[in-house]
Design a protein around this motif. Sequence first.
Motif, PDB file in Angstrom:
ATOM      1  N   GLN A 109       0.819  -1.198   0.000  1.00  0.00           N
ATOM      2  CA  GLN A 109       0.000   0.000   0.000  1.00  0.00           C
ATOM      3  C   GLN A 109       0.861   1.259   0.000  1.00  0.00           C
ATOM      4  O   GLN A 109       0.383   2.346  -0.322  1.00  0.00           O
ATOM      5  CB  GLN A 109      -0.977   0.003   1.184  1.00  0.00           C
ATOM      6  CG  GLN A 109      -0.338  -0.041   2.558  1.00  0.00           C
ATOM      7  CD  GLN A 109       0.025   1.312   3.134  1.00  0.00           C
ATOM      8  OE1 GLN A 109      -0.572   2.323   2.760  1.00  0.00           O
ATOM      9  NE2 GLN A 109       0.987   1.338   4.030  1.00  0.00           N
ATOM     10  N   PRO A 113      -1.766   1.992  -5.093  1.00  0.00           N
ATOM     11  CA  PRO A 113      -3.100   1.852  -4.513  1.00  0.00           C
ATOM     12  C   PRO A 113      -3.593   0.414  -4.613  1.00  0.00           C
ATOM     13  O   PRO A 113      -3.270  -0.297  -5.566  1.00  0.00           O
ATOM     14  CB  PRO A 113      -3.955   2.806  -5.355  1.00  0.00           C
ATOM     15  CG  PRO A 113      -3.224   2.918  -6.648  1.00  0.00           C
ATOM     16  CD  PRO A 113      -1.766   2.841  -6.299  1.00  0.00           C
ATOM     17  N   ARG A 139      -8.490   0.721  -1.320  1.00  0.00           N
ATOM     18  CA  ARG A 139      -9.126   1.878  -1.947  1.00  0.00           C
ATOM     19  C   ARG A 139     -10.512   1.540  -2.489  1.00  0.00           C
ATOM     20  O   ARG A 139     -11.428   2.336  -2.398  1.00  0.00           O
ATOM     21  CB  ARG A 139      -8.220   2.378  -3.081  1.00  0.00           C
ATOM     22  CG  ARG A 139      -8.578   3.732  -3.660  1.00  0.00           C
ATOM     23  CD  ARG A 139      -7.997   4.874  -2.858  1.00  0.00           C
ATOM     24  NE  ARG A 139      -6.561   4.822  -2.728  1.00  0.00           N
ATOM     25  CZ  ARG A 139      -5.688   5.358  -3.592  1.00  0.00           C
ATOM     26  NH1 ARG A 139      -6.132   5.928  -4.692  1.00  0.00           N
ATOM     27  NH2 ARG A 139      -4.389   5.319  -3.357  1.00  0.00           N
ATOM     28  N   ARG A 232      -1.851   9.825  -1.652  1.00  0.00           N
ATOM     29  CA  ARG A 232      -3.060   9.154  -2.102  1.00  0.00           C
ATOM     30  C   ARG A 232      -4.115  10.174  -2.504  1.00  0.00           C
ATOM     31  O   ARG A 232      -4.322  11.159  -1.810  1.00  0.00           O
ATOM     32  CB  ARG A 232      -3.624   8.276  -0.988  1.00  0.00           C
ATOM     33  CG  ARG A 232      -2.768   7.077  -0.667  1.00  0.00           C
ATOM     34  CD  ARG A 232      -3.491   6.210   0.322  1.00  0.00           C
ATOM     35  NE  ARG A 232      -2.735   4.980   0.544  1.00  0.00           N
ATOM     36  CZ  ARG A 232      -3.211   3.951   1.214  1.00  0.00           C
ATOM     37  NH1 ARG A 232      -4.419   3.992   1.709  1.00  0.00           N
ATOM     38  NH2 ARG A 232      -2.494   2.874   1.391  1.00  0.00           N
ATOM     39  N   THR A 235     -10.572   9.661  -1.681  1.00  0.00           N
ATOM     40  CA  THR A 235     -11.307   8.425  -1.915  1.00  0.00           C
ATOM     41  C   THR A 235     -12.736   8.728  -2.325  1.00  0.00           C
ATOM     42  O   THR A 235     -13.394   9.537  -1.692  1.00  0.00           O
ATOM     43  CB  THR A 235     -11.320   7.594  -0.624  1.00  0.00           C
ATOM     44  OG1 THR A 235      -9.979   7.397  -0.207  1.00  0.00           O
ATOM     45  CG2 THR A 235     -11.971   6.253  -0.868  1.00  0.00           C
ATOM     46  N   ALA A 241     -10.218   4.227   2.427  1.00  0.00           N
ATOM     47  CA  ALA A 241      -8.805   4.569   2.352  1.00  0.00           C
ATOM     48  C   ALA A 241      -8.440   5.327   3.606  1.00  0.00           C
ATOM     49  O   ALA A 241      -9.282   5.927   4.257  1.00  0.00           O
ATOM     50  CB  ALA A 241      -8.500   5.419   1.116  1.00  0.00           C
TER      51      ALA A 241
END
Length: 260
Positions: A109, A113, A139, A232, A235, A241
């Motif tokens: 991770q 993703p 995710r 990231r 989401t 996430a």
Amino acid sequence: MTRIPALDPDWTPEAVVFDCDGTLIDSEQHWQRARAIVLRAFGHAPDEEFAQRAKGLHYRDCGALMAELVGAPEHTEDMTQQLLSAFRSLVAREAVTTPGARELVWTLQRVAPLAVASNCPEDVVRFSLESVDLLKYVRHIVVPDDSIRPKPHPDTYAEAVRRLGVPGSNALAFEDSVNGMKAAVAAGLRVVGLGPRPATQDADLAELWVDSLDDPALVDWAASRPTARAGRPETPAGDTADAKVPRPGGPTRQDPAGTS
């Protein structure tokens, strides 16, 4: 055409998609017990041939298979619901990861993703992952619905990489069933197969076979992947996430035998 091995040191996946049952979660034992509970209620006991036919099937297909086995197709829906109910109860009592799953998820991770593609109902997948503290790393969860066909069709994997915004050829799948591997390959993903390497042509479905996710070569390869530079993205609503997550801990099954 030569296929690039999953452990190629010069290749890093842009996305990773895990199967759930038997790959991340040691749930095949629960499916086996659930099938046995239902079949015995109809006066039958599952044998090895049935176990192999049922492995990796969507639970509705498994219900139909059981009804066929007992010679009562009119009970297909009833057996399907009994199967799912028994499975939910067993998972609620004991949900554990397969060996190495927790550590591999935590490592990967940080690289790319993650998504989960499963033939199980979404609430069962979410419950299982949350029970072992892995849901926060995922995710997206993709399961069959009216527009997404179950494995061995490619739909769950194709939809997973679509949601992650990555071509299938740039993604890596982890699977323990032939049906799941067929789905991932059909969607263009490279595959790591979990379990004994088959003696049949099915062996070619995976570019790497490991007995468990704590395989030393796999662990070393994953740890050597560069950490993703970008943070990231946000989401989408309804998915999971957490950009700030601690190193995981929790129950893990110790004996690798019997996973599927």
